[in-house]
Design a protein around this motif. Structure first.
Motif, PDB file in Angstrom:
ATOM      1  N   TRP A 242       0.825  -1.216   0.000  1.00  0.00           N
ATOM      2  CA  TRP A 242       0.000   0.000   0.000  1.00  0.00           C
ATOM      3  C   TRP A 242       0.850   1.254   0.000  1.00  0.00           C
ATOM      4  CZ3 TRP A 242      -0.449   3.775   4.004  1.00  0.00           C
ATOM      5  CH2 TRP A 242       0.337   3.519   5.149  1.00  0.00           C
ATOM      6  N   THR A 243       0.190   2.369  -0.257  1.00  0.00           N
ATOM      7  CA  THR A 243       0.896   3.657  -0.208  1.00  0.00           C
ATOM      8  C   THR A 243      -0.076   4.810   0.025  1.00  0.00           C
ATOM      9  OG1 THR A 243       2.488   5.076  -1.378  1.00  0.00           O
ATOM     10  CG2 THR A 243       0.734   4.132  -2.699  1.00  0.00           C
ATOM     11  N   PHE A 244       0.448   5.898   0.598  1.00  0.00           N
ATOM     12  CA  PHE A 244      -0.193   7.214   0.481  1.00  0.00           C
ATOM     13  C   PHE A 244       0.427   7.855  -0.749  1.00  0.00           C
ATOM     14  CE2 PHE A 244      -0.656   7.257   5.323  1.00  0.00           C
ATOM     15  CZ  PHE A 244      -2.046   7.286   5.328  1.00  0.00           C
ATOM     16  N   ARG A 245      -0.258   8.773  -1.385  1.00  0.00           N
ATOM     17  CA  ARG A 245       0.336   9.514  -2.511  1.00  0.00           C
ATOM     18  C   ARG A 245       0.095  11.000  -2.295  1.00  0.00           C
ATOM     19  NH1 ARG A 245       2.357   6.891  -7.540  1.00  0.00           N
ATOM     20  NH2 ARG A 245       1.492   8.766  -8.521  1.00  0.00           N
ATOM     21  N   THR A 246       1.148  11.785  -2.439  1.00  0.00           N
ATOM     22  CA  THR A 246       0.970  13.228  -2.240  1.00  0.00           C
ATOM     23  C   THR A 246       0.229  13.874  -3.415  1.00  0.00           C
ATOM     24  OG1 THR A 246       3.198  13.558  -3.113  1.00  0.00           O
ATOM     25  CG2 THR A 246       2.947  13.565  -0.713  1.00  0.00           C
ATOM     26  N   ASP A 247       0.061  13.126  -4.520  1.00  0.00           N
ATOM     27  CA  ASP A 247      -0.717  13.694  -5.635  1.00  0.00           C
ATOM     28  C   ASP A 247      -2.196  13.296  -5.556  1.00  0.00           C
ATOM     29  OD1 ASP A 247      -0.266  11.032  -6.157  1.00  0.00           O
ATOM     30  OD2 ASP A 247       0.316  11.292  -8.247  1.00  0.00           O
ATOM     31  N   GLY A 248      -2.567  12.574  -4.508  1.00  0.00           N
ATOM     32  CA  GLY A 248      -3.976  12.209  -4.380  1.00  0.00           C
ATOM     33  C   GLY A 248      -4.259  11.639  -3.003  1.00  0.00           C
ATOM     34  N   TYR A 249      -4.178  12.498  -2.000  1.00  0.00           N
ATOM     35  CA  TYR A 249      -4.344  12.016  -0.616  1.00  0.00           C
ATOM     36  C   TYR A 249      -5.618  12.534   0.033  1.00  0.00           C
ATOM     37  CZ  TYR A 249      -2.700  16.730   0.392  1.00  0.00           C
ATOM     38  OH  TYR A 249      -2.586  18.096   0.420  1.00  0.00           O
ATOM     39  N   GLU A 250      -6.066  13.715  -0.413  1.00  0.00           N
ATOM     40  CA  GLU A 250      -7.158  14.414   0.280  1.00  0.00           C
ATOM     41  C   GLU A 250      -8.528  13.856  -0.120  1.00  0.00           C
ATOM     42  OE1 GLU A 250      -9.124  15.864   2.475  1.00  0.00           O
ATOM     43  OE2 GLU A 250      -7.671  17.510   2.619  1.00  0.00           O
ATOM     44  N   ALA A 251      -9.219  13.297   0.856  1.00  0.00           N
ATOM     45  CA  ALA A 251     -10.508  12.670   0.547  1.00  0.00           C
ATOM     46  C   ALA A 251     -11.696  13.585   0.802  1.00  0.00           C
ATOM     47  CB  ALA A 251     -10.669  11.389   1.370  1.00  0.00           C
ATOM     48  N   THR A 252     -11.524  14.613   1.657  1.00  0.00           N
ATOM     49  CA  THR A 252     -12.675  15.500   1.873  1.00  0.00           C
ATOM     50  C   THR A 252     -12.982  16.203   0.563  1.00  0.00           C
ATOM     51  OG1 THR A 252     -11.309  17.394   2.490  1.00  0.00           O
ATOM     52  CG2 THR A 252     -12.059  15.979   4.283  1.00  0.00           C
ATOM     53  N   ASN A 253     -14.248  16.552   0.389  1.00  0.00           N
ATOM     54  CA  ASN A 253     -14.613  17.182  -0.873  1.00  0.00           C
ATOM     55  C   ASN A 253     -15.528  18.373  -0.599  1.00  0.00           C
ATOM     56  OD1 ASN A 253     -15.610  17.793  -3.493  1.00  0.00           O
ATOM     57  ND2 ASN A 253     -15.006  15.745  -4.156  1.00  0.00           N
ATOM     58  N   PHE A 254     -14.874  19.518  -0.390  1.00  0.00           N
ATOM     59  CA  PHE A 254     -15.667  20.725  -0.109  1.00  0.00           C
ATOM     60  C   PHE A 254     -16.306  21.291  -1.368  1.00  0.00           C
ATOM     61  CE2 PHE A 254     -15.671  22.044   4.327  1.00  0.00           C
ATOM     62  CZ  PHE A 254     -14.897  21.028   4.873  1.00  0.00           C
ATOM     63  N   GLY A 255     -15.893  20.776  -2.522  1.00  0.00           N
ATOM     64  CA  GLY A 255     -16.616  21.120  -3.746  1.00  0.00           C
ATOM     65  C   GLY A 255     -18.037  20.605  -3.629  1.00  0.00           C
ATOM     66  N   LEU A 256     -18.161  19.365  -3.167  1.00  0.00           N
ATOM     67  CA  LEU A 256     -19.486  18.754  -2.982  1.00  0.00           C
ATOM     68  C   LEU A 256     -20.286  19.507  -1.916  1.00  0.00           C
ATOM     69  CD1 LEU A 256     -21.411  16.108  -3.232  1.00  0.00           C
ATOM     70  CD2 LEU A 256     -20.206  15.372  -1.193  1.00  0.00           C
ATOM     71  N   LEU A 257     -19.653  19.786  -0.784  1.00  0.00           N
ATOM     72  CA  LEU A 257     -20.392  20.391   0.325  1.00  0.00           C
ATOM     73  C   LEU A 257     -20.848  21.818   0.020  1.00  0.00           C
ATOM     74  CD1 LEU A 257     -18.315  19.146   3.404  1.00  0.00           C
ATOM     75  CD2 LEU A 257     -20.389  18.171   2.443  1.00  0.00           C
ATOM     76  N   SER A 258     -19.986  22.563  -0.698  1.00  0.00           N
ATOM     77  CA  SER A 258     -20.341  23.953  -0.981  1.00  0.00           C
ATOM     78  C   SER A 258     -21.286  24.045  -2.170  1.00  0.00           C
ATOM     79  CB  SER A 258     -19.078  24.767  -1.253  1.00  0.00           C
ATOM     80  OG  SER A 258     -18.413  24.256  -2.394  1.00  0.00           O
ATOM     81  N   GLY A 259     -21.252  23.043  -3.034  1.00  0.00           N
ATOM     82  CA  GLY A 259     -22.158  23.046  -4.189  1.00  0.00           C
ATOM     83  C   GLY A 259     -21.467  23.372  -5.501  1.00  0.00           C
ATOM     84  N   ASN A 260     -20.128  23.346  -5.534  1.00  0.00           N
ATOM     85  CA  ASN A 260     -19.426  23.626  -6.787  1.00  0.00           C
ATOM     86  C   ASN A 260     -19.073  22.305  -7.476  1.00  0.00           C
ATOM     87  OD1 ASN A 260     -17.325  24.092  -8.733  1.00  0.00           O
ATOM     88  ND2 ASN A 260     -17.139  26.149  -7.876  1.00  0.00           N
ATOM     89  N   ALA A 261     -19.829  21.990  -8.517  1.00  0.00           N
ATOM     90  CA  ALA A 261     -19.679  20.694  -9.194  1.00  0.00           C
ATOM     91  C   ALA A 261     -18.309  20.553  -9.852  1.00  0.00           C
ATOM     92  CB  ALA A 261     -20.791  20.521 -10.212  1.00  0.00           C
ATOM     93  N   ALA A 262     -17.782  21.668 -10.381  1.00  0.00           N
ATOM     94  CA  ALA A 262     -16.481  21.609 -11.068  1.00  0.00           C
ATOM     95  C   ALA A 262     -15.369  21.317 -10.060  1.00  0.00           C
ATOM     96  CB  ALA A 262     -16.212  22.921 -11.791  1.00  0.00           C
ATOM     97  N   TRP A 263     -15.430  21.991  -8.914  1.00  0.00           N
ATOM     98  CA  TRP A 263     -14.417  21.733  -7.871  1.00  0.00           C
ATOM     99  C   TRP A 263     -14.566  20.320  -7.325  1.00  0.00           C
ATOM    100  CZ3 TRP A 263     -14.721  26.866  -4.499  1.00  0.00           C
ATOM    101  CH2 TRP A 263     -14.232  27.924  -5.280  1.00  0.00           C
ATOM    102  N   GLN A 264     -15.799  19.884  -7.183  1.00  0.00           N
ATOM    103  CA  GLN A 264     -16.020  18.516  -6.705  1.00  0.00           C
ATOM    104  C   GLN A 264     -15.307  17.521  -7.621  1.00  0.00           C
ATOM    105  OE1 GLN A 264     -20.147  17.259  -6.472  1.00  0.00           O
ATOM    106  NE2 GLN A 264     -19.582  15.123  -6.160  1.00  0.00           N
ATOM    107  N   LYS A 265     -15.457  17.758  -8.909  1.00  0.00           N
ATOM    108  CA  LYS A 265     -14.814  16.855  -9.874  1.00  0.00           C
ATOM    109  C   LYS A 265     -13.289  16.936  -9.755  1.00  0.00           C
ATOM    110  CE  LYS A 265     -14.698  15.591 -14.726  1.00  0.00           C
ATOM    111  NZ  LYS A 265     -15.203  15.808 -16.064  1.00  0.00           N
ATOM    112  N   ASP A 266     -12.762  18.168  -9.691  1.00  0.00           N
ATOM    113  CA  ASP A 266     -11.300  18.334  -9.569  1.00  0.00           C
ATOM    114  C   ASP A 266     -10.769  17.542  -8.370  1.00  0.00           C
ATOM    115  OD1 ASP A 266     -11.337  20.016 -11.687  1.00  0.00           O
ATOM    116  OD2 ASP A 266     -11.147  21.868 -10.527  1.00  0.00           O
ATOM    117  N   MET A 267     -11.475  17.661  -7.242  1.00  0.00           N
ATOM    118  CA  MET A 267     -11.007  17.020  -5.998  1.00  0.00           C
ATOM    119  C   MET A 267     -11.065  15.496  -6.113  1.00  0.00           C
ATOM    120  SD  MET A 267     -12.745  19.762  -3.390  1.00  0.00           S
ATOM    121  CE  MET A 267     -12.419  21.506  -3.690  1.00  0.00           C
ATOM    122  N   SER A 268     -12.118  14.996  -6.717  1.00  0.00           N
ATOM    123  CA  SER A 268     -12.224  13.541  -6.887  1.00  0.00           C
ATOM    124  C   SER A 268     -11.197  13.023  -7.892  1.00  0.00           C
ATOM    125  CB  SER A 268     -13.632  13.165  -7.372  1.00  0.00           C
ATOM    126  OG  SER A 268     -14.567  13.392  -6.343  1.00  0.00           O
TER     127      SER A 268
END
Lengths: 450, 217
Positions: A242-268
């Motif tokens: 297994w590994t952590f990756r610094t290019d894809g570690y953050e799982a929270t998605n404030f794009g989703l919570l705030s309502g910005n669909a484009a940011w949600q996609k970027d974060m995912s």
């Protein structure tokens, strides 16, 4: 430094993490005339209005039963917190602009057009007083998924620049820096190194190839960093590549919570790309409620095709490891009640997994009513970041405390770090003697290493 | 043409036509909208049974919610069961439908149905009072709620007047009863009365979507 960083520095010392001193209330973002703001909000809401949402919009019978399922109404008795009322403006917009009889409504002006002032008032109902916990969906006699409609309404509010300032600020920061709470890639790498030293455990970061990619929440990185070591202890115990990756570690998605669909996609997409880059067969999501909904159930749709790897919440991965005999646990025969994170359990379907883990630990579990139907902690949906919502949030937290107390259990366990910071904050506010414990932490502390 | 002939003839025919056309228009209007393909890996492949299950299971309140909505559940059950008995198990109604469709079924004694009719009307009045006085219901109610109540209560009230021969000649009361049914039929597709068809679709939709995720229903 952007204006938002200067005006809204992070508060990392409190019991919950947010921005400091939000100054703007009835928040608006961007300069535009009121009419334009309303037009954008309503156009955005009815845009891409699919069959499912339309069916829900058509089906409400105004029975008002959803009020009794909502912690905001139950605790205040204020009818404005009736879940379906939170969508009233959007229902009007739907009937007038997109419903099968829209031409009749417009011809005879049967539904008046929504005003900018109304939309500003509704900001509190769409954001501050809805965690999208979905209890209302469970009581609705028509089966309307009200929580899903609130999420759709948030898209409209974001496009119109009508998001509570702190939520907008952390979402913007997440989009720009890769983390809503300042847990940038280098900060995360530093914390991994620190935890590896502190706990004398190997924490692989940025391996080129790995079977399992583990993601984490900023709340854990900044507030509960031991989680990094707990992940490592469990996965190393299982002998997983297994590994952590610094290019894809953050799982929270404030794009989703705030309502910005484009940011949600970027974060995912950051996590999706990182998993593909390292050839992962499994991506593990951390103890974070909305992260599960965002990637497990919406990730593939943002990617545009099925994901080439499976997505599991950590509780599901632990349950599987136990079932396959890869995790050996000491007995922990404590009296426990389990708080189901709404987005993982009620709305995500992973209700059985944590219970299988607790069974393997040998705990004496007392449920808070029907599994998956317990009261929300009151901090989900980004509500915990909104300062002006604090008083209301504490009122709903009283309901949660009462439910926990009724079980008489000694330990309160859950598997969501957002719930955890809400519990920590509530505990401090009410000087409560219960501290929420993480399921992963308990498992990591009870491994039998041979 | 007498009032009764008008009611039984063109009024009923036109209202039935509007009833059917309106329902079809509203249902097709939402059902033909696009459905996004869901690419996520389902927890359960077969979602049909989840939809069917929720259509039936949501008829009964979850234990968790029974107490808080006890008044609402009691009134709703009484009203819906009462209305069903009055519409379908009253012999003259069955005969009327038999003439139109050829279908027939056993019915209940008229005296019993009169009592149920009166009880249904009383429940409807109680529901109206509750809607006008309960803070939540008062706030969320609109024209549709009150008009739908009126077009539902009118046939029950005129039917009771007709069978008890109160207020006018029987033929006039019967004509008014049929005309009130016509009004109900015409309004049905446009307002909340459509829930009599939509409940299957909306419950079925959520049941299937949640079954796919293995989520609670």
């Amino acid at each position: 430094m952007s204006e938002i960083v200067d005006n809204n520095p992070l508060d990392l010392t409190g019991t919950r993490i947010s921005v400091q001193k939000p100054e703007v209330r009835y928040d608006v973002q961007g300069e535009m005339p009121d009419e334009e703001r309303v037009r954008i909000a309503m156009r955005s809401f009815v845009k891409d209005f699919g069959a499912h949402s339309a069916i829900y919009m058509e089906s409400c019978i105004h029975c008002g039963m959803c009020a009794e399922a909502c912690h905001y109404y139950v605790q205040t008795g204020d009818p404005k917190y009736t879940p379906i009322w939170k969508l009233e403006l959007f229902k009007q917009a739907y009937k007038r602009e997109a419903g099968p009889f829209a031409f009749v409504y417009r011809l005879f002006d049967l539904k008046s057009a929504v005003t900018a002032q109304q939309l500003q008032q509704w900001q509190e109902l769409i954001y501050d007083s809805c965690t999208m916990c979905g209890r209302c969906t469970m009581i609705c006699p028509m089966g309307i998924d009200i929580a899903a409609l609130v999420s759709q309404a948030r898209h409209a509010m974001f496009e119109a620049g009508l998001v509570p300032h702190e939520l907008w600020a952390v979402a913007e920061r997440a989009e720009r820096e890769g983390s809503p709470l300042g847990a940038t890639a280098s900060t995360f790498a530093d914390r991994c190194e620190w935890m590896a030293d502190e706990h004398e455990v190997e924490v692989p970061v940025d391996k080129e190839r790995a079977d399992v990619l583990v993601t984490i929440s900023s709340i854990e990185i900044m507030k509960y960093p031991n989680t990094i070591a707990d992940f490592a202890k469990v996965l190393n115990h299982m002998g997983v590549d297994w590994t952590f990756r610094t290019d894809g570690y953050e799982a929270t998605n404030f794009g989703l919570l705030s309502g910005n669909a484009a940011w949600q996609k970027d974060m995912s997409m950051k996590m999706i790309k990182a998993a593909i880059a390292c050839g992962a067969k499994t991506l593990i999501l951390p103890e974070c409620g909305h992260a599960y909904g965002a990637l497990r159930w919406q990730g593939a749709n943002l990617y545009g095709k099925p994901l080439p790897f499976e997505v599991l919440h950590i509780s599901e991965y632990l349950a599987r490891g136990i079932k396959e005999g890869k995790i050996r646990l000491r007995q922990w025969p404590e009296s426990v009640t389990f708080h189901d994170p709404c987005q993982v359990s009620r709305r995500g379907g992973a209700t059985a997994a944590p219970r299988e883990v607790m069974r393997a630990l040998g705990v004496k579990l007392t449920e808070m009513g029907e599994p998956g139907l317990n009261w929300c902690c009151g901090g989900g949906g980004g509500v915990v970041t909104i300062h002006r919502a604090d008083e209301l949030r504490y009122k709903t937290f009283e309901l949660k405390m009462k439910q926990v107390e009724a079980t008489k259990a000694e330990h309160l366990v859950s598997s969501c770090s957002n719930c955890r910071q809400t519990f920590d904050d509530g505990q401090a506010h009410f000087q409560w003697d219960k501290t929420m414990e993480s399921l992963l932490e308990i498992v990591a502390a009870n491994l039998i290493n041979t | 043409m007498d009032l009764i002939d008008f009611a039984r003839g063109p009024a009923l025919q036109w209202s039935l036509a509007l009833f059917i056309f309106g329902i079809a228009w509203r249902l097709i209007g939402v059902l033909l909208l696009h459905r996004k393909v869901d690419h996520s890996l389902p927890r359960h492949q077969d979602t049909t049974m989840g939809g069917v299950r929720l259509i039936f299971s949501r008829m009964w309140p979850k234990p968790e919610f029974r107490q808080s909505n006890a008044v609402h559940y009691a009134l709703s059950y009484t009203f819906h069961i009462g209305l069903f008995i009055v519409i379908f198990l009253f012999r003259p109604h069955m005969l009327f439908i038999r003439d139109l469709t050829g279908l027939s079924w056993p019915t209940l004694p008229s005296g019993f149905v009169y009592v149920i009719g009166a009880m249904t009307l009383a429940t409807l009045v109680a529901m109206l009072v509750r809607r006008m006085s309960h803070p939540v219901l008062k706030m969320i109610s609109n024209f549709d709620d009150y008009f739908s109540w009126a077009v539902t209560a009118l046939p029950v009230a005129t039917g009771l007047l007709a069978v008890s021969h109160l207020g006018a000649r029987y033929e006039t009361l019967l004509a008014l009863h049929i005309l009130s049914v016509c009004l109900l039929l015409v309004w049905f597709p446009f307002g909340k009365l459509m829930h009599a068809t939509l409940f299957v679709i909306s419950r079925g939709t959520t049941g299937a979507l949640f079954e796919r995720k293995g989520a609670s229903t």
